[in-house]
Each structure stands twice: as structure tokens, then as C-alpha cells.
Enzyme design. Structure first.
Site, PDB file in Angstrom:
ATOM      1  N   ARG A  90       0.040   1.942   9.759  1.00 39.26           N
ATOM      2  CA  ARG A  90       0.117   2.280   8.349  1.00 39.26           C
ATOM      3  C   ARG A  90      -1.296   2.537   7.826  1.00 39.26           C
ATOM      4  O   ARG A  90      -2.151   1.660   7.863  1.00 39.26           O
ATOM      5  CB  ARG A  90       0.784   1.150   7.555  1.00 39.26           C
ATOM      6  CG  ARG A  90       0.836   1.444   6.063  1.00 39.26           C
ATOM      7  CD  ARG A  90       1.552   0.353   5.286  1.00 39.26           C
ATOM      8  NE  ARG A  90       1.387   0.617   3.858  1.00 39.26           N
ATOM      9  CZ  ARG A  90       0.867  -0.224   2.970  1.00 39.26           C
ATOM     10  NH1 ARG A  90       0.487  -1.441   3.349  1.00 39.26           N
ATOM     11  NH2 ARG A  90       0.730   0.119   1.711  1.00 39.26           N
ATOM     12  N   HIS A 134      -3.133   4.256  -2.328  1.00 39.03           N
ATOM     13  CA  HIS A 134      -3.612   2.890  -2.150  1.00 39.03           C
ATOM     14  C   HIS A 134      -4.828   2.716  -3.063  1.00 39.03           C
ATOM     15  O   HIS A 134      -5.921   2.372  -2.622  1.00 39.03           O
ATOM     16  CB  HIS A 134      -3.954   2.617  -0.687  1.00 39.03           C
ATOM     17  CG  HIS A 134      -3.911   1.161  -0.330  1.00 39.03           C
ATOM     18  ND1 HIS A 134      -3.168   0.653   0.714  1.00 39.03           N
ATOM     19  CD2 HIS A 134      -4.512   0.081  -0.895  1.00 39.03           C
ATOM     20  CE1 HIS A 134      -3.318  -0.648   0.803  1.00 39.03           C
ATOM     21  NE2 HIS A 134      -4.138  -1.022  -0.180  1.00 39.03           N
ATOM     22  N   GLU A 179       1.549  -1.494  -3.750  1.00 38.95           N
ATOM     23  CA  GLU A 179       1.419  -2.602  -4.682  1.00 38.95           C
ATOM     24  C   GLU A 179       1.182  -2.154  -6.125  1.00 38.95           C
ATOM     25  O   GLU A 179       0.130  -2.405  -6.722  1.00 38.95           O
ATOM     26  CB  GLU A 179       0.296  -3.542  -4.234  1.00 38.95           C
ATOM     27  CG  GLU A 179       0.578  -4.197  -2.882  1.00 38.95           C
ATOM     28  CD  GLU A 179      -0.453  -5.229  -2.476  1.00 38.95           C
ATOM     29  OE1 GLU A 179      -0.129  -6.096  -1.657  1.00 38.95           O
ATOM     30  OE2 GLU A 179      -1.600  -5.161  -2.979  1.00 38.95           O
ATOM     31  N   ASN A 300       4.756  -6.653   0.933  1.00 39.43           N
ATOM     32  CA  ASN A 300       3.440  -7.228   1.207  1.00 39.43           C
ATOM     33  C   ASN A 300       3.457  -8.679   0.736  1.00 39.43           C
ATOM     34  O   ASN A 300       3.742  -8.952  -0.429  1.00 39.43           O
ATOM     35  CB  ASN A 300       2.336  -6.472   0.461  1.00 39.43           C
ATOM     36  CG  ASN A 300       2.198  -5.032   0.909  1.00 39.43           C
ATOM     37  OD1 ASN A 300       2.886  -4.573   1.806  1.00 39.43           O
ATOM     38  ND2 ASN A 300       1.299  -4.304   0.272  1.00 39.43           N
ATOM     39  N   TYR A 302       1.338 -12.559   0.867  1.00 38.86           N
ATOM     40  CA  TYR A 302       0.170 -13.365   1.218  1.00 38.86           C
ATOM     41  C   TYR A 302       0.372 -14.849   0.913  1.00 38.86           C
ATOM     42  O   TYR A 302       0.053 -15.692   1.737  1.00 38.86           O
ATOM     43  CB  TYR A 302      -1.080 -12.818   0.522  1.00 38.86           C
ATOM     44  CG  TYR A 302      -1.489 -11.484   1.111  1.00 38.86           C
ATOM     45  CD1 TYR A 302      -2.235 -11.421   2.274  1.00 38.86           C
ATOM     46  CD2 TYR A 302      -1.073 -10.286   0.529  1.00 38.86           C
ATOM     47  CE1 TYR A 302      -2.577 -10.202   2.845  1.00 38.86           C
ATOM     48  CE2 TYR A 302      -1.406  -9.059   1.094  1.00 38.86           C
ATOM     49  CZ  TYR A 302      -2.163  -9.029   2.248  1.00 38.86           C
ATOM     50  OH  TYR A 302      -2.483  -7.822   2.840  1.00 38.86           O
ATOM     51  N   GLU A 370       2.458  -5.495   4.802  1.00 32.82           N
ATOM     52  CA  GLU A 370       1.175  -6.204   4.861  1.00 32.82           C
ATOM     53  C   GLU A 370       1.447  -7.705   4.961  1.00 32.82           C
ATOM     54  O   GLU A 370       2.312  -8.225   4.257  1.00 32.82           O
ATOM     55  CB  GLU A 370       0.303  -5.975   3.616  1.00 32.82           C
ATOM     56  CG  GLU A 370      -0.337  -4.618   3.506  1.00 32.82           C
ATOM     57  CD  GLU A 370      -1.254  -4.513   2.298  1.00 32.82           C
ATOM     58  OE1 GLU A 370      -1.782  -5.561   1.841  1.00 32.82           O
ATOM     59  OE2 GLU A 370      -1.429  -3.397   1.787  1.00 32.82           O
TER      60      GLU A 370
END
Length: 465
Positions: A90, A134, A179, A300, A302, A370
């Protein structure tokens, strides 16, 4: 082929779960974070070029002007991906590199770079996944109002059509906007990312126009022959700071702003309660565009977020710029932390996957687009980068993905963030997320232990095919 250093690197545990022969193993990057060459071959200026030039914006005073020099070293980087065994890669296309002003004339030198990159990937047996945005918006569009201006969404649709016409025959998967919640909040509400606006709730039109741009891009890509179009949205489990009614309500409000404000329109065709009334434009008509059918949903992840009611009295909120908002952020205790000071909570990934499936029963297959961690480990005297904490992070998070699959969630692939250390936005080069260490003085790439561990994981999957 990259071979591990003489010292033993961690092996994949015998009880590591099988993801099956069709699971896609990948890694991710972004154009401004790795490419460099910001003034070469006709590339236009982006909002991140402008932001980095403003004193005090970037923690170490750096920029992405050189970054990892991927623009010149992409063949070396694709060779690393091939040796890693990636099924997919990606990357993002830099809008100002292919269309310097964000509209009008196309820069053929920029198109040619991505032609070469895509062809190199395909020759290595790696399927390209292209992100169209992005965060490196052409500065000329920002000067005309940026994402506060509806016209930017229309220009984004035009840009998507151009990219589809050039690359849809070879790009396997597409993510229009990376995002959008981060772009809205950090870039336009609190100002810690480009373009640095501090509009707080005045940034909500940005959310609508990013979503509209996503929908228009989906339409344009399909019209250009793209066969797999999805998303790449950041999700976080929202934990209430206590069982109090005030903290529970604050957590629900933040969940609406961060998670549902973007997922509800895309997956359900409507905004969470209270948001449609404050959005610009013909909202009902726009939602029909935004909710265009997707082939996959990119996630994504985290870490979770702990949210409570606003601080009482004159106390400062955890993030001062958020003074006056109906929630405040609290520190999550009791978990290991990355060098970015983010809590390591693998089960949060399982939680958000299961929650997505529960909220949106018809959600298409999910790809983890991600997931990764920042640890500053560098080469030792032998050249080895022993980043055992990253190995542990990846192992635990992949096990969490497997548990979500066992609970009925259709997860089709995992793209690690990131292939290599890179420019980490407002942190500059202080945070290292890569499977590959980059010496920013020499630009030498050194695969870390986590690279060789991930190589084993991928090889196990390939052996089942």
C-alpha cells in the site's frame, strides 16, 4: 535476498495461528513520508511543504524534502519488499506530483514515476494498493479554501478519474482517502498537522467534503475500470474514564465524532444524530454519493482512547486546544507503551473489529490497512537491529486479528505500518515505525529483526497455497 544477521532472530512461535492461504500480507507507506524529491520533475507544492517551512511546526525542525529518497531508490525498496515476501504493498500517490495545481494539466513526469513503481511491483509479484490522498493536498487548492471548500471534493473526483485512467489496469486495490478523521481533527480542528487550522467544531465541513471526495472518487475509479475500491479509516475503541453518567456520555460523543462520523455515512448512508444538520451542501444528495458500495473496508488501528467529561472549573484539559469541547482525554494506564508513548493494547484491535461487524452487519471484507508501533532501535556493532518489542507487538496484534476472525469478522488481509522508518509528520524523524531501519544521513536501509520475523509469517501463509 536479504538474509538475517548471523545472530539468531526471533522465530515465529509454534502456536502462531494460521490465517489460511488467501490471506493477504502487506506493508504500507505514504508519499510525503518516504518519497522526497519535492522540487523535482515538476512536482507542485503541498500543504505539508508549507507546514514544515513554518517554524515550530515539526518537533525536530525537519521536513519530507528528502525523507527516504524513495523517488530515486524505489527499485531498491521494491527488492526489499520482494525479499520480504509481500503479497501487497500500500503506497500513496502524491496529488501534487501528478497534478501540481490540483486541477488542470497533468504532470507526465509524475505519472511516469508511478508507472515505473507499479510495473516494478508487478514484476516482483506484489499487488499494488494505491491511496489517492494521504494528506499532501496541493497548496494551490489550499489557497482556494482547501477541504473547507466544496470545490476541492469535486477536484478530487477529477483527480481520481485521471489516476484510474492511468493505473486501473494494474493497481489491484484503491483507497481514496486515508484517515479522513485524522485529517479533519489534527489538520483543521486542533492544528497539529497541515494545514495547521484551529477551527475546533468549525472543521466539520472538512469532514463532509472529505467524505464527498471519497464518494466521488469511488464513482470515478469504477468508471475508469477499477475492480476493487475501499477505504482506509482510523478507528479506535472509545473507553469511558468511569461508569459515571458524565463520562459515559462524553465517550459516546467522542465515538460519534471520531468513529461514526466517517463510518456511518460510508457504510449506512447517514450521519450520526446531530451531524447532518450542521453539514454544508445538499447533504441528502451527497450522502447517496458517499455511500457508494465498497469492495472492502480498510481499518487503521493503533490504540484505544480513554475519554471522560470535561475538566471541572478552570483546570486545563489534557490537550489545551480542546478547551470547551464536551470531552477530555485521559491517560490509559497499566499497559506497555511505545516510544511514541502510545499504549500497547492488542485486544483493542479485536474489539474494534468485532464492533465494526456488530454495528455494520453488511460491512464488506476488512483489511487492516495500517497497524504498527514506534520503537527507536538502531543497528548494533554487528549491524543487527534487534527490535524485539516490535516483534512482540506484531505477534500480539496478529493474534488479536485471528481472534476477531474466530468471532465471525471477515478480515482478508493485514498491511503493517510501515515498510521502513520515515518522516512521521509533526514528529519529524523522531519516531521509527519501520520494519526496515533507515539511516537518515546515508539513507542506508537495514532490515530489522521484525522484518525477518514478518518474513517467516508471510512464508508460512505462502506455503499453504
Amino acid at each position: 535476498m536479504n538474509s538475517p544477521p548471523s545472530a539468531a532472530v526471533p522465530s515465529v512461535a509454534a502456536d502462531f495461528p494460521s490465517f489460511g492461504p488467501d490471506f493477504v500480507w502487506g506493508a504500507s507507506t505514504a508519499s510525503y513520508q518516504i518519497e522526497g524529491a519535492v522540487d523535482e520533475d515538476g512536482r507542485g507544492r503541498s500543504i505539508w511543504d508549507t507546514f514544515c517551512a513554518e517554524p515550530g511546526r515539526i518537533a525536530d525542525g525537519s521536513s519530507g524534502a528528502i525523507a527516504c529518497d524513495h523517488y530515486h531508490r524505489y527499485r531498491e525498496d521494491v527488492a526489499m519488499m520482494r525479499d520480504l515476501g509481500l503479497d501487497g504493498y500500500r503506497f500513496s500517490i502524491a496529488w501534487p506530483r501528478v497534478q501540481p495545481d490540483g486541477s488542470g494539466a497533468v504532470n507526465q513526469a509524475g505519472i511516469s514515476f508511478y508507472d515505473r513503481l507499479i510495473d516494478e511491483l508487478l514484476a516482483a509479484g506484489i499487488k499494488p494498493m494505491a491511496t489517492l490522498y494521504h494528506w499532501d493536498l496541493p497548496q494551490s487548492l489550499q489557497d482556494a479554501g482547501g477541504w473547507l471548500n466544496r470545490d476541492t471534493a469535486l477536484r478530487f473526483g477529477d483527480y481520481a478519474r485521471l489516476m484510474g485512467e492511468n493505473f486501473a489496469d494494474r493497481v489491484s486495490m484503491w483507497c481514496p482517502v486515508n484517515e479522513p478523521n485524522v485529517a479533519m481533527v489534527l489538520g483543521h480542528a486542533v492544528g497539529s498537522h497541515a494545514p495547521g487550522s484551529t477551527l475546533l467544531f468549525g472543521a466539520l465541513p472538512v469532514a463532509h467534503h472529505l467524505l464527498l471526495g471519497h464518494g466521488l472518487a469511488v464513482q470515478a475509479l469504477r468508471a475508469s475500470g477499477a475492480t476493487s475500491v475501499g477505504s482506509a479509516t482510523n478507528h479506535t475503541p472509545i473507553w469511558a474514564a468511569s461508569d459515571s453518567e458524565a463520562d459515559q456520555a462524553a465517550a459516546q460523543r467522542y465515538d460519534g465524532l471520531w468513529n461514526r462520523l466517517f463510518a456511518d455515512p460510508i457504510l449506512n448512508g447517514r450521519y450520526p444524530e446531530g451531524f447532518a444538520e450542521v453539514m454544508p451542501g445538499p447533504v441528502a444528495d451527497d450522502l447517496a454519493v458517499i455511500a457508494g458500495k465498497l469492495d472492502f473496508y480498510g481499518l487503521n488501528y493503533y490504540n484505544p482512547t480513554l475519554v471522560g467529561a470535561p475538566s471541572a472549573g478552570d483546570a486545563e484539559p489534557a490537550i489545551p486546544l480542546l478547551r470547551g469541547l464536551p470531552f477530555d482525554f485521559k491517560a490509559i494506564e497499566g499497559y506497555p507503551r511505545t516510544d511514541f508513548d502510545w499504549p500497547v493494547v492488542p485486544d483493542g484491535l479485536r474489539e474494534v473489529l468485532v464492533d465494526l461487524k456488530s454495528r455494520y452487519p453488511d460491512i464488506p471484507p476488512i483489511y487492516i490497512t495500517e497497524n504498527g508501533c514506534s520503537y527507536g532501535d538502531g543497528p548494533d556493532a554487528t549491524g543487527r537491529v534487534a527490535d524485539e518489542r516490535r516483534v512482540a507487538y506484531l505477534d500480539s496484534h496478529l493474534r488479536a486479528v485471528h481472534q476477531a476472525i474466530a468471532e465471525g469478522v471477515d478480515v482478508a488481509g493485514y498491511f503493517c505500518w510501515s515498510l521502513m522508518d520515515n518522516f512521521e509528520w509533526a514528529e519529524g524523524y523522531r519516531q521509527r515505525f519501520g520494519l526496515v531501519h533507515v539511516d537518515y544521513d546515508t539513507l542506508v536501509r537495514t532490515p530489522k529483526d521484525s522484518y525477518y520475523w514478518y518474513q517467516q509469517v508471510i512464508a508460512r501463509g505462502a506455503a499453504q497455497r
